[in-house]
Write an enzyme that holds these catalytic residues in place. Structure first.
Site, PDB file in Angstrom:
ATOM      1  N   GLY A 174       5.494  31.299  29.666  1.00 60.28           N
ATOM      2  CA  GLY A 174       5.843  30.581  30.894  1.00 60.28           C
ATOM      3  C   GLY A 174       5.294  29.167  31.028  1.00 60.28           C
ATOM      4  O   GLY A 174       5.179  28.650  32.131  1.00 60.28           O
ATOM      5  N   TYR A 187       7.116  19.699  25.013  1.00 57.69           N
ATOM      6  CA  TYR A 187       6.825  18.984  26.256  1.00 57.69           C
ATOM      7  C   TYR A 187       8.179  18.627  26.859  1.00 57.69           C
ATOM      8  O   TYR A 187       8.540  17.469  26.989  1.00 57.69           O
ATOM      9  CB  TYR A 187       6.003  17.721  25.999  1.00 57.69           C
ATOM     10  CG  TYR A 187       4.565  17.966  25.587  1.00 57.69           C
ATOM     11  CD1 TYR A 187       4.010  19.245  25.616  1.00 57.69           C
ATOM     12  CD2 TYR A 187       3.742  16.920  25.202  1.00 57.69           C
ATOM     13  CE1 TYR A 187       2.693  19.461  25.243  1.00 57.69           C
ATOM     14  CE2 TYR A 187       2.423  17.131  24.835  1.00 57.69           C
ATOM     15  CZ  TYR A 187       1.902  18.407  24.855  1.00 57.69           C
ATOM     16  OH  TYR A 187       0.591  18.618  24.499  1.00 57.69           O
TER      17      TYR A 187
HETATM   18  C1  LIG Z   1      -1.353  23.684  30.129  1.00 56.97           C
HETATM   19  C2  LIG Z   1      -0.505  23.522  28.907  1.00 56.97           C
HETATM   20  C3  LIG Z   1      -1.103  23.245  27.689  1.00 56.97           C
HETATM   21  C4  LIG Z   1      -0.348  23.088  26.531  1.00 56.97           C
HETATM   22  N1  LIG Z   1      -0.974  22.794  25.358  1.00 56.97           N
HETATM   23  C5  LIG Z   1      -0.237  22.643  24.241  1.00 56.97           C
HETATM   24  C6  LIG Z   1      -0.840  22.340  22.987  1.00 56.97           C
HETATM   25  O1  LIG Z   1      -2.055  22.219  22.879  1.00 56.97           O
HETATM   26  N2  LIG Z   1      -0.052  22.181  21.909  1.00 56.97           N
HETATM   27  C7  LIG Z   1       1.304  22.315  21.984  1.00 56.97           C
HETATM   28  O2  LIG Z   1       1.968  22.177  20.959  1.00 56.97           O
HETATM   29  N3  LIG Z   1       1.901  22.591  23.142  1.00 56.97           N
HETATM   30  C8  LIG Z   1       1.174  22.766  24.275  1.00 56.97           C
HETATM   31  N4  LIG Z   1       1.800  23.049  25.442  1.00 56.97           N
HETATM   32  C9  LIG Z   1       3.250  23.188  25.460  1.00 56.97           C
HETATM   33  C10 LIG Z   1       3.671  24.587  25.036  1.00 56.97           C
HETATM   34  O3  LIG Z   1       3.495  24.732  23.634  1.00 56.97           O
HETATM   35  C11 LIG Z   1       5.152  24.794  25.362  1.00 56.97           C
HETATM   36  O4  LIG Z   1       5.344  24.699  26.753  1.00 56.97           O
HETATM   37  C12 LIG Z   1       5.654  26.139  24.845  1.00 56.97           C
HETATM   38  O5  LIG Z   1       7.048  26.118  24.772  1.00 56.97           O
HETATM   39  C13 LIG Z   1       5.182  27.257  25.726  1.00 56.97           C
HETATM   40  O6  LIG Z   1       5.528  28.515  25.246  1.00 56.97           O
HETATM   41  P1  LIG Z   1       5.489  29.727  26.294  1.00 56.97           P
HETATM   42  O7  LIG Z   1       5.946  30.940  25.600  1.00 56.97           O
HETATM   43  O8  LIG Z   1       4.183  29.744  26.988  1.00 56.97           O
HETATM   44  O9  LIG Z   1       6.545  29.212  27.374  1.00 56.97           O
HETATM   45  P2  LIG Z   1       7.907  29.765  27.995  1.00 56.97           P
HETATM   46  O10 LIG Z   1       8.082  28.957  29.229  1.00 56.97           O
HETATM   47  O11 LIG Z   1       7.882  31.236  28.125  1.00 56.97           O
HETATM   48  O12 LIG Z   1       8.989  29.370  26.915  1.00 56.97           O
HETATM   49  C14 LIG Z   1       9.240  28.056  26.486  1.00 56.97           C
HETATM   50  C15 LIG Z   1      10.647  27.953  25.920  1.00 56.97           C
HETATM   51  O13 LIG Z   1      10.844  28.903  24.876  1.00 56.97           O
HETATM   52  C16 LIG Z   1      11.842  29.884  25.248  1.00 56.97           C
HETATM   53  N5  LIG Z   1      11.330  31.181  24.841  1.00 56.97           N
HETATM   54  C17 LIG Z   1      10.247  31.834  25.332  1.00 56.97           C
HETATM   55  N6  LIG Z   1      10.061  32.980  24.677  1.00 56.97           N
HETATM   56  C18 LIG Z   1      11.042  33.081  23.751  1.00 56.97           C
HETATM   57  C19 LIG Z   1      11.376  34.057  22.772  1.00 56.97           C
HETATM   58  N7  LIG Z   1      10.644  35.154  22.634  1.00 56.97           N
HETATM   59  N8  LIG Z   1      12.451  33.839  21.970  1.00 56.97           N
HETATM   60  C20 LIG Z   1      13.193  32.727  22.114  1.00 56.97           C
HETATM   61  N9  LIG Z   1      12.924  31.767  23.034  1.00 56.97           N
HETATM   62  C21 LIG Z   1      11.853  31.938  23.842  1.00 56.97           C
HETATM   63  C22 LIG Z   1      11.999  29.727  26.738  1.00 56.97           C
HETATM   64  O14 LIG Z   1      13.281  30.130  27.178  1.00 56.97           O
HETATM   65  C23 LIG Z   1      11.753  28.252  26.933  1.00 56.97           C
HETATM   66  O15 LIG Z   1      12.905  27.530  26.574  1.00 56.97           O
HETATM   67  C24 LIG Z   1       1.066  23.215  26.605  1.00 56.97           C
HETATM   68  C25 LIG Z   1       1.662  23.483  27.827  1.00 56.97           C
HETATM   69  C26 LIG Z   1       0.905  23.640  28.980  1.00 56.97           C
HETATM   70  C27 LIG Z   1       1.577  23.922  30.289  1.00 56.97           C
END
Ligand SMILES: Cc1cc2nc3c(=O)[nH]c(=O)nc-3n(C[C@H](O)[C@H](O)[C@H](O)COP(=O)(O)OP(=O)(O)OC[C@H]3O[C@@H](n4cnc5c(N)ncnc54)[C@H](O)[C@@H]3O)c2cc1C
Ligand SMILES: *[C@@H]1O[C@H](CO)[C@@H](O)[C@H](O)[C@H]1NC(C)=O
Ligand SMILES: *[C@@H]1O[C@H](CO)[C@@H](O)[C@H](O)[C@H]1NC(C)=O
Ligand SMILES: *[C@@H]1O[C@H](CO)[C@@H](O)[C@H](O)[C@H]1NC(C)=O
Ligand SMILES: *[C@@H]1O[C@H](CO)[C@@H](O)[C@H](O)[C@H]1NC(C)=O
Ligand SMILES: *[C@@H]1O[C@H](CO)[C@@H](O)[C@H](O)[C@H]1NC(C)=O
Length: 533
Positions: free
Chosen positions: A107, A474
């Site tokens: 998320g 991002y």
């Molecule tokens: C506080 C914070 C710190 C961060 N730090 C870093 C960092 O240090 N390095 C870095 O590279 N990035 C960082 N990010 C960015 C982060 O890597 C991306 O936001 C990443 O996409 C998050 O993955 P998620 O599963 O948590 O997010 P989600 O919101 O669950 O998913 C992100 C995207 O991927 C899709 N998705 C999710 N799960 C799946 C799945 N199982 N199969 C196919 N698609 C899927 C979603 O639909 C959405 O499009 C950070 C973000 C935040 C908010």
């Protein structure tokens, strides 16, 4: 008397509310729940808005609270599968019934496309949080990790088995493995080992037909696309098999603080000249924010935050050779284990005492309380001092701003641009990202967002061009969004080439191959070519 009236009024309202909630179940909910139960899905994994846990399930993995405000569209249903076959059922049922589905692992999506659909409604959320097993195999330097696990959990489980193994992914422990790796994923080891996506050996994915495919079954094109092509376009990733990397028993971290006074940008300019050319074992990032020194005075703080794969003596020697201007001393250095260095890197603002905290902190599933707007740029030549001075001024004008400078070079420059969808490799000196944060109830949200947009405009002459690069992890919907229904590849290539450069066209070809009807879609998913019927 009054109390009797009000209490019977209360009972009446409760009855009205209850009958309303019992009768308002939408056709989508009914047909979908029916289909899922035919696939033996337990009802306890399904949340509709009439369920008292619905909001907490939705919000506990919504990492940018501005997207849970009442005005933002909510899903009709959240399904939290417990097994791979549950995910298959979700895809089969949603596709059969034509229900729009969003996928969520951790998320953290900057624009919340994993749990908010602004222009296609109704929609449901497939929340993969319960698929979170991690198995670490030290004998063959690998681990299998399901998408709902967090980076913190992954790091913790690796360190439980070995103090000389690690994984080069992001610094924020709550980020989900699912979205993160499929969007690239970088952390402080990127100069040594590249991105998380560069260290994937195999994956399991549910395709649009509900089949579970591993690398051999999905083929090299799709396996290529999911290692950096961004989430939500190709299928539901279930798990990754990753390659663990070697880390020494001793890691050294440091943070050197400088206040940026007027006319004092020389050190930052010097950092730009050396950061991407340092020894691969060393990463120095710069974190900038604003501090209210008193009610009327503000100052900009820059923190030079270092991570070194080795001991302090060798680090000091390296620094004397390549970046003596920072004036790093032995006293600034903290020698620690890799897992404790993760705690250090994870905290912004930096708190060195975290190095001494329990790594168990990494297992906490914390929900963010601050909302933010963020954008990223890639820089290929040093930003001149006059522009650094302007940056300093702009930071002083915003309530809770932050700029992070992440050094590239090393391994990042050695991996060819087309090897994975992530193209910002050779020639990139550093990544530059800017944020503004605010708390619930802040009256100046529009101002905070426009501060970030204005800074992005100001940076135009100083960052990568043709295309101006962006990082899909991002996500930034200001770069462009897909149209409702069908989307033209030409229009999407405006934002697509910023994230992927020439790799965008190959991503479109893979998408057309594996999901020609565009079942897996969101505001910035890869569009398929329009097929003639
Ligand atoms: C506080 C914070 C710190 C961060 N730090 C870093 C960092 O240090 N390095 C870095 O590279 N990035 C960082 N990010 C960015 C982060 O890597 C991306 O936001 C990443 O996409 C998050 O993955 P998620 O599963 O948590 O997010 P989600 O919101 O669950 O998913 C992100 C995207 O991927 C899709 N998705 C999710 N799960 C799946 C799945 N199982 N199969 C196919 N698609 C899927 C979603 O639909 C959405 O499009 C950070 C973000 C935040 C908010
Ligand atoms: C909530 O909605 C679902 C789906 O429409 C329905 O099956 C269920 O009975 C409702 N539960 C309550 C407590 O209202
Ligand atoms: C809400 O959902 C949970 C899990 O499905 C279930 O245990 C609980 O009974 C539901 N409550 C209501 C009021 O529907
Ligand atoms: C700004 O950075 C400094 C140094 O990194 C830190 O001490 C301070 O707490 C930070 N302020 C905010 C609001 O993050
Ligand atoms: C600085 O002060 C302003 C109010 O004057 C406040 O809104 C803001 O959050 C403060 N920022 C920091 C970083 O402390
Ligand atoms: C969308 O589909 C319609 C009908 O098939 C077509 O006329 C239109 O040009 C398409 N739009 C785009 C952007 O492809």
């Amino acid at each position: 008397m009054n109390s009797i009236i009000s209490s019977s009024f209360y009972i009446l309202s409760v009855l009205l509310l209850l009958s309303a909630s019992l009768t308002t179940s939408s056709p989508i909910q009914e047909t979908l729940i029916q289909c899922l139960s035919q696939h033996s899905i337990p009802l306890s994994t399904i949340y509709t808005p009439n369920n008292s846990s619905f909001s907490s399930v939705l919000e506990s993995r919504a990492q940018n609270p501005r997207f849970t405000e009442p005005s933002v569209p909510k899903p009709e249903l959240i399904f939290t599968p417990l097994s791979e076959s549950h995910v298959q059922a979700a895809v089969i049922c949603s596709k059969e019934l034509g229900i729009h589905m969003r996928l969520r692992s951790g998320g953290h999506d900057f624009e919340a496309v994993s749990y908010v659909s602004e222009f296609e409604s109704p929609f449901i959320v497939l929340d993969l949080t319960n698929l979170r097993s991690i198995s670490v195999n030290i004998n063959d330097n690998s681990a299998c990790v399901q998408v709902g696990a967090t980076l913190g959990e992954l790091y913790y489980r690796i360190a439980e088995k070995s103090n000389v193994h690690g994984f080069p992914a992001g610094v924020c422990p709550t980020v989900g493995v699912g979205g993160h790796i499929t969007g690239g994923g970088y952390g402080v080891m990127l100069r040594k080992y590249g991105l998380a996506a560069d260290n994937v050996i195999d994956a399991r994915i549910v395709d649009v037909n509900g089949r579970v495919l591993d690398r051999a079954a999905m083929g090299e094109d799709l396996f290529w696309a999911i290692r950096g092509g961004g989430g939500g376009s190709f299928g539901v990733i279930l798990s990754w098999k990753i390659k663990l990397v070697a880390v020494p028993e001793t890691i050294t971290v440091f943070t050197v603080f400088k206040t940026l006074e007027q006319g004092d940008t020389k050190l930052l300019y010097r950092w730009q000249q050396v950061a991407d050319k340092l020894d691969k074992d060393l990463h120095i990032r710069v974190l900038m924010n604003m501090t209210n020194t008193s009610t009327s005075e503000r100052s900009v703080t820059t923190a030079y935050d270092g991570f070194f794969l080795g001991g302090a003596d060798r680090l000091i020697q390296l620094m004397q050779e390549s970046f003596p201007e920072l004036g790093l001393t032995r006293e600034d250095c903290i020698e620690t284990s890799w897992i404790r260095s993760v705690l250090h890197s994870s905290s912004i603002p930096l708190d060195t005492s975290l190095v001494f905290a329990s790594p168990k902190l990494l297992l906490q599933r914390i929900t963010a309380t601050d909302s933010f707007e963020g954008k990223a740029d890639f820089v290929t030549e040093p930003i001149p001092e006059t522009a650094l001075e302007e940056l300093r001024k702009r930071l002083l004008e915003e309530d809770n701003p932050s700029i992070v400078w992440t050094a590239y070079g090393g391994k990042m420059g050695e991996i060819p641009e087309y090897e994975t969808p992530f193209p910002h490799r050779k020639g990139t000196m550093f990544k530059f990202h800017y944020f503004s944060y605010w708390q619930k109830g802040d009256k100046n949200v529009a101002q905070h967002i426009s501060w970030v947009r204005s800074l992005y405009n100001y940076m135009t002459p100083y960052v990568s061009k043709f295309p101006r690069g962006a990082y899909v992890n991002y996500r930034d919907l200001d770069l462009g969004v897909n149209q409702k229904g069908n989307t033209s590849v030409t229009e999407a290539s405006v934002w697509g080439t910023k994230y992927y450069k020439g790799n965008f066209q190959r991503l479109v070809r893979v998408k057309t191959e594996v999901d020609p009807e565009n079942f897996f879609r969101h505001e910035q998913s890869i569009p398929p070519l329009q097929l003639k019927r």
